[in-house]
Design a protein around this motif. Sequence first.
Motif, PDB file in Angstrom:
ATOM      1  N   LEU A   9      60.553  92.907   0.476  1.00 38.95           N
ATOM      2  CA  LEU A   9      59.282  93.386  -1.016  1.00 38.95           C
ATOM      3  C   LEU A   9      59.275  95.101  -0.783  1.00 38.95           C
ATOM      4  O   LEU A   9      58.817  95.450   0.103  1.00 38.95           O
ATOM      5  N   GLY A  10      60.075  95.356  -2.091  1.00 39.47           N
ATOM      6  CA  GLY A  10      59.228  97.285  -1.711  1.00 39.47           C
ATOM      7  C   GLY A  10      57.981  97.878  -2.671  1.00 39.47           C
ATOM      8  O   GLY A  10      57.137  96.782  -2.840  1.00 39.47           O
ATOM      9  N   THR A  32      72.114  96.243  -3.796  1.00 41.40           N
ATOM     10  CA  THR A  32      71.436  95.840  -4.551  1.00 41.40           C
ATOM     11  C   THR A  32      69.955  97.574  -3.952  1.00 41.40           C
ATOM     12  O   THR A  32      70.083  97.114  -3.045  1.00 41.40           O
ATOM     13  N   VAL A  33      69.410  97.895  -4.806  1.00 46.75           N
ATOM     14  CA  VAL A  33      68.738  98.940  -4.670  1.00 46.75           C
ATOM     15  C   VAL A  33      67.194  97.646  -4.905  1.00 46.75           C
ATOM     16  O   VAL A  33      66.944  97.869  -6.019  1.00 46.75           O
ATOM     17  N   ILE A  34      66.182  97.970  -3.576  1.00 46.59           N
ATOM     18  CA  ILE A  34      64.788  97.729  -3.915  1.00 46.59           C
ATOM     19  C   ILE A  34      64.412  98.522  -3.801  1.00 46.59           C
ATOM     20  O   ILE A  34      64.100  99.668  -3.250  1.00 46.59           O
ATOM     21  N   GLN A  35      63.232  98.648  -5.393  1.00 45.27           N
ATOM     22  CA  GLN A  35      62.573  99.776  -5.744  1.00 45.27           C
ATOM     23  C   GLN A  35      60.856  98.751  -5.510  1.00 45.27           C
ATOM     24  O   GLN A  35      60.643  98.134  -5.042  1.00 45.27           O
ATOM     25  N   GLN A  51      58.608  98.418   3.220  1.00 42.73           N
ATOM     26  CA  GLN A  51      58.549  97.122   3.182  1.00 42.73           C
ATOM     27  C   GLN A  51      57.830  96.289   3.206  1.00 42.73           C
ATOM     28  O   GLN A  51      57.626  96.091   4.835  1.00 42.73           O
ATOM     29  N   THR A  52      57.157  95.631   2.604  1.00 44.46           N
ATOM     30  CA  THR A  52      56.922  93.894   3.482  1.00 44.46           C
ATOM     31  C   THR A  52      58.004  92.538   3.671  1.00 44.46           C
ATOM     32  O   THR A  52      58.939  92.429   2.585  1.00 44.46           O
ATOM     33  N   ILE A  53      58.184  92.258   4.631  1.00 39.37           N
ATOM     34  CA  ILE A  53      59.169  91.242   5.129  1.00 39.37           C
ATOM     35  C   ILE A  53      58.705  89.971   5.319  1.00 39.37           C
ATOM     36  O   ILE A  53      58.330  90.196   6.437  1.00 39.37           O
ATOM     37  N   PHE A  54      59.266  88.821   4.667  1.00 39.23           N
ATOM     38  CA  PHE A  54      58.751  87.186   4.051  1.00 39.23           C
ATOM     39  C   PHE A  54      59.396  86.718   5.111  1.00 39.23           C
ATOM     40  O   PHE A  54      61.432  86.588   4.817  1.00 39.23           O
ATOM     41  N   GLN A  55      59.974  86.230   6.127  1.00 43.18           N
ATOM     42  CA  GLN A  55      60.756  85.710   7.156  1.00 43.18           C
ATOM     43  C   GLN A  55      60.828  84.072   6.774  1.00 43.18           C
ATOM     44  O   GLN A  55      59.802  83.585   7.552  1.00 43.18           O
TER      45      GLN A  55
END
Length: 318
Positions: free
Chosen positions: A83-84, A98-101, A124-128
Motif C-alpha cells: 500500500l503506497g 505497475t507503479v504504486i502511488q 509503504q504498508t505491507i500486508f502479508q
Amino acid sequence: MPALFTTEDAPTHRRLALWQDIVCDVFVQLDCKSDLGGAFHGAITSAQLGAVKCSVVSSSRQRVLRTPSRIARASEDFVLFALGRSGAGAVLQDGRETVIQPGEFAFYDTTRPYELRFNAEFTQTIFQVPRAMLHRRFAGTQGLTATTFTSDRPVQRLAWQFISGLSEIADKLDPDNAIRLADQAADLLAMAMSERLGGAALPASTHRSALLYRLKAHVLAHLPNPELGLTETAAALGISPRYVNSLLADEDTSFQRFVLAQRLERCKRDLASPAHAHRHIGEIAFAWGFNDLSHFGRVFRDHYGLSPRDWRQSRLPN
C-alpha cells in the motif's frame, strides 16, 4: 510496541547488507541492491495479526528481487499487498509492471519471481497474507498480480483505508481482535479483487473463482440466520442450487458441510475467547445459527474431539 528493525545504528558500509538481512527476516528471502552506498537507510516496523503480518517500510532508492534460486531454497507461501503511503514503487511479476502511488495498492505472490523498484525515498504498508488464507476467499489472483488498485473504486479505496488504519493500531490489539480484523481485511481485499474483475470478460475458471467468493461472502454474512438454506442462497446469487454445490465441490465440500464448518469454527473461536467467557454455550451456538443445542454438542464433538464445555475449559484460564 511493534518490532522495529532499522539500519540507523549500523556502520555506513554495512547498511545495505543489514537491510537485506532485515527484509529476509521480516518478509521472504530477497536480494536487495542500491547504488547509494553509505547514504542508504531503511526501517521496518512489524506486528503479527494471527497468521497475517502487517508492516510499515520506509527506505531509500533500491531494487528488490525475488529470484527463482531464492524461491527454490525457501518454503514461503504468501501474497504481499503493498500500500503506497509516500513516494512511488514499481512491481513486476507475471509479465506485468505497475507503479504504486500513495493511496493505491498492488500485490505480488512469493511463490513466483518478482521485482520491486524504488527510484527515491518511499514508505509503504505491507500486508502479508498466507496464500491459502486468501485463496479460500478468492482463488483467481494470478491474473491480478502487479496490477494497481486505485481509490476511484469504493471497495478498493475502503481496503486501502482499512489496512492503513489497521497498521497504525496493530500492536495495540489483543490477539482475538487482531485475528478478527485480519480476517476482515482479507475479506475486503478479496472483494476488491472480485470488483476489479467484475467489469471484464473472464475466463471460465476465473469467473468460477469470483462466483465462489460471492457465494462464501453471502453465506458468511447470513450465518447467524438459522433459516439459511441452499435454495435461498442460490436465488440470491442468481444461480441454481446444483451450481452452488458444483462450486463448493471444487473445494471438496457441499453447501451444507460448508455452512456447518463455518458455524462450528466461529463457535469454537468464541468459546475460546475471554471476551465471551460470560456467555452461555447455548447463547453462542444460537448466535451462529444453530437451533438445537443437543445437535450442536454432537457435531462439535465429532469435529473437534471435545464437547463445547470441555473445549472452553481447555482454552480459558482458570
